[in-house]
Structure formats: structure tokens, C-alpha cells
Motif scaffolding. Structure first.
Motif, mmCIF file in Angstrom:
data_model
loop_
_atom_site.group_PDB
_atom_site.id
_atom_site.type_symbol
_atom_site.label_atom_id
_atom_site.label_comp_id
_atom_site.label_asym_id
_atom_site.label_seq_id
_atom_site.Cartn_x
_atom_site.Cartn_y
_atom_site.Cartn_z
ATOM 1 N N VAL A 1 50.977 1.163 -3.593
ATOM 2 C CA VAL A 1 50.085 1.960 -4.453
ATOM 3 C C VAL A 1 49.713 3.262 -3.738
ATOM 4 N N ALA A 2 49.407 3.155 -2.445
ATOM 5 C CA ALA A 2 48.954 4.335 -1.691
ATOM 6 C C ALA A 2 50.070 5.371 -1.553
ATOM 7 N N ASN A 3 51.322 4.934 -1.597
ATOM 8 C CA ASN A 3 52.427 5.881 -1.459
ATOM 9 C C ASN A 3 53.014 6.308 -2.804
ATOM 10 N N SER A 4 52.470 5.811 -3.896
ATOM 11 C CA SER A 4 53.009 6.192 -5.211
ATOM 12 C C SER A 4 52.644 7.637 -5.536
ATOM 13 N N LEU A 5 53.659 8.443 -5.740
ATOM 14 C CA LEU A 5 53.410 9.846 -6.102
ATOM 15 C C LEU A 5 52.606 9.934 -7.385
ATOM 16 N N LEU A 6 52.873 9.008 -8.295
ATOM 17 C CA LEU A 6 52.202 9.071 -9.595
ATOM 18 C C LEU A 6 50.736 8.704 -9.470
ATOM 19 N N VAL A 7 50.426 7.747 -8.607
ATOM 20 C CA VAL A 7 49.015 7.415 -8.374
ATOM 21 C C VAL A 7 48.325 8.583 -7.670
ATOM 22 N N LYS A 8 48.998 9.157 -6.657
ATOM 23 C CA LYS A 8 48.378 10.217 -5.870
ATOM 24 C C LYS A 8 48.142 11.488 -6.701
ATOM 25 N N THR A 9 49.086 11.790 -7.599
ATOM 26 C CA THR A 9 48.874 12.971 -8.443
ATOM 27 C C THR A 9 47.812 12.680 -9.507
ATOM 28 N N ALA A 10 47.774 11.455 -10.019
ATOM 29 C CA ALA A 10 46.753 11.116 -11.025
ATOM 30 C C ALA A 10 45.356 11.251 -10.428
ATOM 31 N N ILE A 11 45.173 10.730 -9.211
ATOM 32 C CA ILE A 11 43.859 10.824 -8.565
ATOM 33 C C ILE A 11 43.525 12.296 -8.311
ATOM 34 N N HIS A 12 44.522 13.050 -7.916
ATOM 35 C CA HIS A 12 44.292 14.490 -7.705
ATOM 36 C C HIS A 12 43.734 15.124 -8.976
ATOM 37 N N GLY A 13 44.258 14.699 -10.122
ATOM 38 C CA GLY A 13 43.826 15.249 -11.399
ATOM 39 C C GLY A 13 42.653 14.498 -12.025
ATOM 40 N N ALA A 14 42.034 13.585 -11.247
ATOM 41 C CA ALA A 14 40.886 12.804 -11.735
ATOM 42 C C ALA A 14 41.239 12.032 -13.014
#
Lengths: 405, 405
Positions: A304-317
Motif C-alpha cells: 500500500v505504501a509503495n502504490s503510486l495510486l495510493v500516494k497520488t490519491a493522498i497527495h490530492g486529498a
């Protein structure tokens, strides 16, 4: 951990906060300007431990340290660190340069060069400017002093946004000892660059084998529980030095206090590395529980921590529980998705196979903050783990995609 | 593969290029506007095969297809596909909706609903607008025709930049048959979205078991050899349908020709998916050879292809062999870094443990192109594999980080 009681309090001074250590830092000429050389020395032979990159491609200083720690059975007088050049993928010349760095320190300190550890960070595939080090190292050793840990923390930076240092004092029934530390790392920084370096010192008296065991235990929950971009460097190194100058002897009974003190420092340094990650705007803790065993929970959390999609989603709140669940589901750990539960902060977003999209606005509000907790329950087991990461921003791409000039 | 000789030539018409297939596409109301429903039908019961996401979190239509293919022992009359809604993480209601979609097609076509396969793509965690489908599906079935494969390819798009279809004819000693196909996928597209869908048709006569074997062989080198962001969706599905209408019977002797024809179509579709990846500006083929076995080579290639640092470097036309080597070294496959060789295009960048930085300007020039080949030799073994990916741009972050409105 043992059941010894102890208390932990903040302390000042980074790596030289513990008694028995001194440091020096200067600009020797590897970088165009800015501090680029640090020496951390113990007053006498210290117990020493190290953990190094698991990458098959290991930089020359990493190979040298592994050899020296074996040869000395875990003892060292000093660590010399340069920034601006990783001395990785530099062939036989690089190996000789690392040996010479240790010899230069040994000559200046009057100790066996095998008792000197070496770390380098910076550009890969470029040879060290040894002339600069031949002048710089003796000068640095002459200026060793306590109270200059902050300069050492600055000298090991590459494009870190800030120096990272920390210290605590630990009081046990046997007395008080101090733990200090410094670290650097912000992902892969310059083109051809790759490194996380960590240095932990203590004035407790600890046998090398016990110090190594503590370092492994501490790293598991701190430096080895963070990820910025999933890439493992050629130079990653974590060092532990114990001077014994406090007179507090750590044995099995005191092991818990030692681990707690080291963890307090290492955790702060590890969090600072993630917060300072390239382009990062948020610290994200991914907590997974309910797994059959801890290693399963850690594997899901890391995916989960390395998922680009999770990381970009969190970036975009964006409270995108679908991406969190999908990443969990591809981690290679068996679980029943219908029993999975996903929280962002305290907000329940998915349970019993169904979303709680009415809670999305509340979760989006929470995600505007700069410290984010994601919680995924994958079953009814007792295995749990937390992995820390940062969000993925366009700035990360800019930093890592800019063509070298 | 067998040693049968055959020739492959381009053909027109996508999924309805092979004889025995018709398609229809329309806007039924799942999306605000644009085509959102496609039906692909065989004139009679066709051999059918499918490969589905390995994610533990499987969408309702995926579970339905697996059940139907088992029940019919690999036979199907039609596939119904909607875009705009993934019908994933939708609980019991979602499962019932998928069943009703199959029934609506079965009723309209006059066939057993178990001979209908279902695929959905779009937002996760949202229920299907069944009213729209109850009207749309019978209307679509009434308008089934050949020569409309292009509309079907458009109807399965989400934020794909262009429809993806392809067809070839394969001439063997036993006669000529045709293979057609369409696909969609561009990473994770809308918030909560996750899907790659592929559809391959042929008018060869192929037993279901042989068709399934061919689909697995073909996917390994095409759809399963691409990665945009390393995230595995809840809806990924690849379907194969064989009508037999050409009269060409494929048995073991013709297996090579079948695989070659399917691969020709699947390769093009897979490359189109990567080129159309979110924010992508370059197609990157990572070729690894010299490994002990193919699976080792594939693992190294996949690790390099998913490395954020490699993908951002290529985006910036940076010939950063250090990142390529470091990613190879953490893939979990043992090799001697001193014997590794790294090329970008035809430009040698690393060999015998040392960089060839004099070649960097030439490599940078090559990386300005839109089709990039990275070649890593990891030893003297015979194992080799290629994984295709795209570069990582700030646009990817923008697409995936924008908060849903």
C-alpha cells in the motif's frame, strides 16, 4: 524485550550528545561549496554495529565496512563520511579509495585503520576526489570536539532540505545513559544518486553482539519501515557506536531500555527522512492489522505504501479506499476482501464488502492535513505492522526527471 | 510452439474481423454522454477462454465470468461490456446486477445466460444503473452487426486517449483464419477506477482447452508483460472467443499459428495500452538477458520497469544507468554486478563494474525519442524476458492526484 523499567527524556547534541564521542565537519572540495566531510570519533575503541543495503550492487564503502566490522569483531574508533560522491560502481579504484579514507583517519587518530568505518553519499559512478580528502581528513581529525554534532549532520546532506539529528537520555535502575543520532536521505536526489545513511551513538556500555542485535531490532520498526519510492540504494548504511563512557552497562536486563532509547532517536530520524522525501508534502503511516503474522501485515502495508495510486490519491486529498483495497489485494498475502476494513484517520470508508461513501467528505477534510494514518484490517489474526511513506507529487517527478546538465 | 509454417498479414475490423462475430455499441446512460455499452456476439456457441485479475479483490463480473466459463466448460455466445462503472466492491447487489446483465443478453439473444460473459470498467464502489442497462442491452442486441468493431472499441473506453483495435489474417497449410481484438486501459483513470480489458476473437475452430492454453501463452508475452504503475486492478480480464466460422481447425499442429496470430493482435493492443498510459510520453521496453532462467529475467525486468527513478529518468531523457543497475540489484534475483552490462538503445553505459560516461550524450540523444529500449545483461545464462512500461510524468500525478469533485 525485557521488563526493566526506564524513562526517556529529550536531550541535546545529536551524535555527540552521548559522552565519549566527538565530531568534526568541513568543506574539503568534493562539492563545489557546502560542508562535504564529517568525522565521528569515539575517545577509545567503541562497540560497533552496522546494517547495510541488501542491494546486490553495493558501494565500495559498504563492502569495506562489512569487512572491517568482521575483522574487528564489532569495534571501531571512528566513522568518516563524505557527501557529494557515493563511491559506488567505481571498480577497483573505488575500493582502494575507501581503504585510503580509513587509513587517513587511522593515521591522524593513531589507531588501526580497520577500526575506521567509511560512508559515502552522492553521485554514483564517479570517483572520489582523493586529493581533497588527503588534505581534509587530517584537518577534520585535528578539529574533533563535542557539541558540533549539528555540523556533522549538515555535512552528510545531499539535497536533504534540513539536517536530521536527535538525542534522548534513558534513565534505568543502573543509571542514566544517552543515545544520539543523525541521518540523511530524501529518496534519490541528484541524478545517479542513492543513499540513506544513519548513525546512532550511545555512551552505554554494550557488547558488540548485543549492539548489533539491538540495531537490527530498532531498524525493523524505524529505518526499515519507511519507503519514499521503493528503490533500495547502493549505499544504505546504519551504524551504531557504543562508547561505554556513561558507565551504564547494558546486559539482557537492560536490553529493553537500550532498544527503547535507540528507537526513540531512530524513529524521529526515520520520520524526518520521510517528511523530507523528494517532493513530499505529507507523512503517511500505513497500519495493517488482523493478519496471520507480522510479516504478512508488513507485506500488505509495504505494498500500500509503495502504490503510486495510493500516494497520488493522498497527495490530492482523495479518500480513495478503492486504491488502498486494490493495493492490499495484490500484496501476495491471502485474506478475505469481504472482511477487510479500511479507515483513513478515524473515518471508516470500507467494511463488509461495501463502501461508506457518505463519509468521504469527512475523510477528504482529514487528508488535507500533513500527517495521515491509513488503517487496513485484513482479518482476525494478531499480525500487525506499520510502514511509513510520503505522498507522490509532481515535484518528485520534476526532481528526478530533470536532465543532468 | 509447433513448427508449422504460416504467414501473418494485417486485416481490418477489430473484434468483428473474424467471421462469425457481430457487435453493437451505444450510449445507454451509465456515463453522462459517450458510448458506454458494447455487446460482442458469436453467431453460435463459440469456444471461450478467459484470464482474470490475480487481485484478491475481484469485481462482480470477474467472479461471474469465472463461474460461467467453468459451468459451460469454455463456451460462450456473447460478452457484454459497460464502461463508467466497474461494479467492484458492490457487495451482493453487485453480484445480482452482473447476473442480470447476463440474463438480459441471454433473453435478447435467445441463449442460455450462462453462455454470456460480463465485463465492467469504471468507478469502483458504485452500483450499476440497471435501468439504463435494462433498456440498453435489448436495444444493443437488436442492432448487432459486423463491421462495427470500432464502435465497440470506443464504448469500452474510460479515459483512454484513443480506441485500441487490431486484426490480422493467418494463412496456414490448412487454410486462412482471422484474429481480431480490442482492449482498453490507461492505468487507473478516474478516481476509484481500475481496469484493463482485452477481447480477442478468431474464426478458427479451437477446442476450449487449447484456446485457454493459447490465451495464457499469449498473455504472458503481451498483456502480462506490460506495467504502467505496478497496480493490479480488480477488474482485469482478457477474453478469447473462437467461432470456428473459417472452417480452419486448429489442433496441436496448428497451435503455433494460432498463438502467433493471437500474439500479433495482443502485442499491438498491449503496446497501445502502454503508449496511452496516463501521462505517458514514451514506450519503454526493458529487456533482461543472461539470467539463469526466464522467470529470473522477468523479475529483474519488472523491477526496473516499475522503478519510479528509472521511469522519471527516462521521462527526463537522463541516461541514468545507476538507477537501472540499482533497480536490477534489488529485484531479488542473484547476479554478479561486476558482470552486469547496461545498454540504452545501442549505447553501452556500464560494463565490467565501470560506467561509460563518455557515451552519456549519445544515450541522452536516443532518450529524446518516444520508443526506448533498455537492455540489462545479468550473467551468462539463457533466461531472457522483456517487460514494457511507459515513463512517469508530472501529468500522471496530476491525473491521479486530483481530488474528485
Amino acid at each position: 524485550m525485557s521488563t526493566s523499567t526506564f524513562t526517556i527524556a529529550p536531550a541535546q547534541g545529536g551524535v555527540t550528545a552521548p559522552a565519549g564521542f566527538s565530531s568534526a565537519a568541513l568543506h574539503c572540495g568534493i562539492k563545489a561549496e557546502a560542508l562535504d566531510l564529517a568525522v565521528l570519533a569515539a575517545d577509545g575503541p567503541a562497540s560497533a554495529a552496522g546494517i547495510f543495503t541488501t542491494n546486490l550492487v553495493k558501494a565500495a564503502p559498504v563492502l569495506l565496512c562489512q569487512s572491517h566490522l568482521t575483522r574487528t569483531a564489532g569495534h571501531a574508533r571512528a566513522i568518516v563520511v563524505n557527501s557529494g560522491c557515493a563511491n559506488a560502481c567505481t571498480g577497483d579504484a573505488g575500493a582502494k579509495d575507501a581503504i585510503e579514507m580509513a587509513r587517513l583517519v587511522g593515521d591522524a587518530l593513531g589507531c588501526d585503520p580497520h577500526q575506521v568505518l567509511v560512508a559515502s553519499t552522492g553521485v554514483i559512478g564517479v570517483n572520489l576526489k582523493m586529493d581533497a580528502l588527503r588534505t581534509g581528513i587530517p584537518t577534520a581529525v585535528r578539529s574533533l570536539a563535542r557539541g558540533k554534532g549539528g555540523d556533522a549532520a549538515r555535512a552528510i546532506m545531499t539535497t536533504d532540505r534540513a539536517p536530521k539529528e536527535q538525542a534522548v537520555s534513558v534513565t534505568t535502575a543502573a543509571g542514566t545513559f544517552t543515545v544520539g543520532g543523525m541521518a540523511k536521505g530524501a529518496g534519490m536526489i541528484e541524478p545517479h544518486m542513492a543513499t540513506m545513511l544513519g548513525f546512532l551513538t550511545t555512551d552505554a556500555s554494550v557488547e558488540p553482539a548485543l549492539l548489533q542485535r539491538a540495531l537490527v531490532d530498532v531498524a525493523k520498526e524505524t529505518f526499515n519501515a519507511i519507503t519514499i519510492d521503493g528503490d533500495t540504494s547502493t549505499n544504505d548504511s546504519l551504524f551504531g557506536l557504543a562508547s561505554g563512557a556513561s558507565g551504564v552497562v547494558i546486559d539482557e536486563a537492560g536490553y529493553g531500555a537500550l532498544v527503547a532509547g535507540l528507537t526513540a532517536v531512530a524513529h524521529d530520524l526515520a520520520m524526518a527522512i520521510v517528511r523530507g522525501g523528494e517532493g513530499a508534502t505529507k507523512l503517511i503511516g500505513v497500519h495493517v492489522h488482523g493478519a496471520a503474522q507480522e510479516s504478512d501485515a508488513r507485506q500488505v502495508a509495504r505494498t500500500v505504501a509503495n502504490s503510486l495510486l495510493v500516494k497520488t490519491a493522498i497527495h490530492g486529498a482523495d479518500p480513495n479506499w478503492g486504491r488502498i483495497l486494490a493495493a492490499s489485494g495484490r500484496a501476495g498475502v491471502p485474506f478475505d476482501p469481504l472482511k477487510a476494513v479500511v479507515h483513513v484517520g478515524d473515518v471508516l470508508l470500507f467494511e463488509n464488502g461495501l463502501p461508506h461513501d457518505d463519509a468521504a467528505p469527512l475523510a477528504a477534510q482529514y487528508l488535507m492535513g500533513d500527517t495521515i494514518r491509513i488503517d487496513v484490517q485484513v482479518g482476525e489474526g494478531t499480525g500487525e505492522a506499520t510502514v511509513w511513506t510520503c505522498d507522490l507529487s509532481a515535484e518528485y517527478v520534476r526532481i528526478n526527471g530533470e536532465y543532468r546538465t
